[in-house]
Design a protein around this motif. Structure first.
Motif: not given
Lengths: 69, 69, 69, 69, 69, 69, 69, 69, 69, 69, 69, 69
Positions: E47-69
């Motif tokens: 995340g990014h920092i401003a004014n001695g705290g967390v300004k905004h959080w950034q979370v990277t995830i993997k998402v699994g979804f079913r392929l219609e086959g």
């Protein structure tokens, strides 16, 4: 075409010019004794420092070559 | 400004000139179909060998681009 | 000669020219305040994208320097 | 705008409230002595246990800040 | 029931509230174009920092979804 | 021949027969929508358990395919 | 008691006697300038070779110490 | 002085005395056939158990030696 | 019985039949020149794709063999 | 005080509320049968998705507890 | 349905037939004493070599099972 | 002889003498309740610091033992 077997060796090359050149130097030295070299993978890039800059680059690669079987 | 969502894709570019050029080639090809590309991260550097040197470089990168939401 | 102790710090340099140049810039900036820098190891290579190419390179390295003890 | 150099330091914050709060506490303490802090990355989340629950959270982060060069 | 095939994509969400909220934002944005999303895995929290705290959080995830086959 | 760019996607296939078959199923499903698939790399092998044995296998692979560019 | 913040630094110690002694030497040197050192974690063990044996050991550790806040 | 190329090999030594001694044994055996050994890095430490204690230690190291080019 | 030293080499075998067969092929080829092979560890499983399925499997293993000392 | 031995077990807790709550649930369930639990470390955070958001969180932790010796 | 807690154990199975069979053997043995086994993840595949081929396969898996709470 | 199944547990031993001794202490304590222990692997080495040196060593190992099946 099936059943090829490859061996990988790990070598470290160096250069005063840059990281790509260190890889080429490592491959060039290895080619004097190893035949059938096919591909490489970079494992680690490091180097020594002098006078506020990189003095020489050291890049460790794995090299794959085909075993004659 | 908050709530931006990014997607990362993994692409492999190649070059006969060097590792940096392989990255630029990968980004250039991807830019033809992907918009809003923002940053990249190098995942793997490898390549093919011929005549005792690097024949062409292959660099795999992750590219992040903003989803229009 | 025995008993040297080293400290490693992690710094990120940037360049518009290439990944090797980003490393040299990081070392050059650090050399203004850190003495006895001896070696570096590349931790991560990334960068920002603009106009279908790399806008600037960002390379994170660890730098080892000898503690005067 | 080019040539910024960043340093990363590794700090561990703690909190009785939760993992996000431990990160904010770490950044808040560091901000008293470190200027120009720009971003953080979570390295490890752990904590101590008492009475069948989390007693306090300990989160280790890397914090990047711009070196004035 | 046998033979389902899933695809995983990697997305980064952000939030000013906290790390869990950044994950929910990423999933919510992706759900507008991706069907059959089934699970996620956290890859990186920063995340990014401003004014001695967390300004905004950034979370990277993997998402699994079913392929219609 | 130079300058090929590849994209990698991550997919998970399943099978009641075995781990190799799960990989073939994943590739077979993907081949219905993805052209020019060239190679795969196994990322993770797991599965569900029933009646003291493997009920079905789930193998996650990365698949590389050439971007037409 | 809550809200302690710790900083971790990475140092490399050396010894001609053994790997444990290299760790003690690193901590001993660091203790001359760093207060409140609390714990260490081994990151890497390596060394130089001479005359068919280890000439000196080099062990890199992370050391955590409490920030006075 | 520039352009040195090194090869790394991976060997596992054993000892009934301790982990450091297993490393020395590995290097000593290798030195009978490998010249110009320069440094080692510990990859893995393990061993066999008997009678409620360590029966013998097994340490795997990488050894780097200069190729004569 | 104590003091055995082992060397590990990294080889890649291939097969059109499956991943286990690729391992057996790698070991079989290596056994023509390497004596005293004792164990193997799988490092990476990958392969080439053709006609919507696996064309041939490529499995990289490390093989440990006893050095005669 | 010296010679304490700890065992670590790996457990996965779940919650509909958030990632921190999943950790507390895991510890609370384990505390019914495990004594002397001392600390935890987060190994993996994942979860299931429904209706464009997180349906429930699943966090895998390692829990260390003192063996009574 | 919410709040299930799972425990993971790590077991190694062996087989003379192949890697998949080693996994089934591990699960079959564990099922005699562990209830509610739900899923497994492959951690490591290795084995012993004899007569130029694999003598027996050893596969280490993690097995997750539901704690009755 | 075929079909042996092993379980691995993770334990942390401590010692004021050194890292090898911490491993022996962990195995010795575990041997009071676990039968058929066969091998160990070192996972992590750390410790506490006092008075400018190591106060006690803490080594985490995995121990494999044969399940009676």
């Amino acid at each position: 075409m099936s059943h090829h077997t490859y061996k990988k060796i790990e070598i470290t090359g160096s250069s005063e010019l840059g990281s790509d050149d260190a890889i080429n130097n490592a491959i060039n030295t290895a080619s004097k004794t190893v035949k059938n070299m096919d591909w490489f993978e970079v494992i680690e890039t490091r180097g020594h420092i002098a006078n506020g800059g990189v003095k020489h680059w050291q890049v460790t690669i794995k090299v794959g070559f085909r075993l004659e079987g």
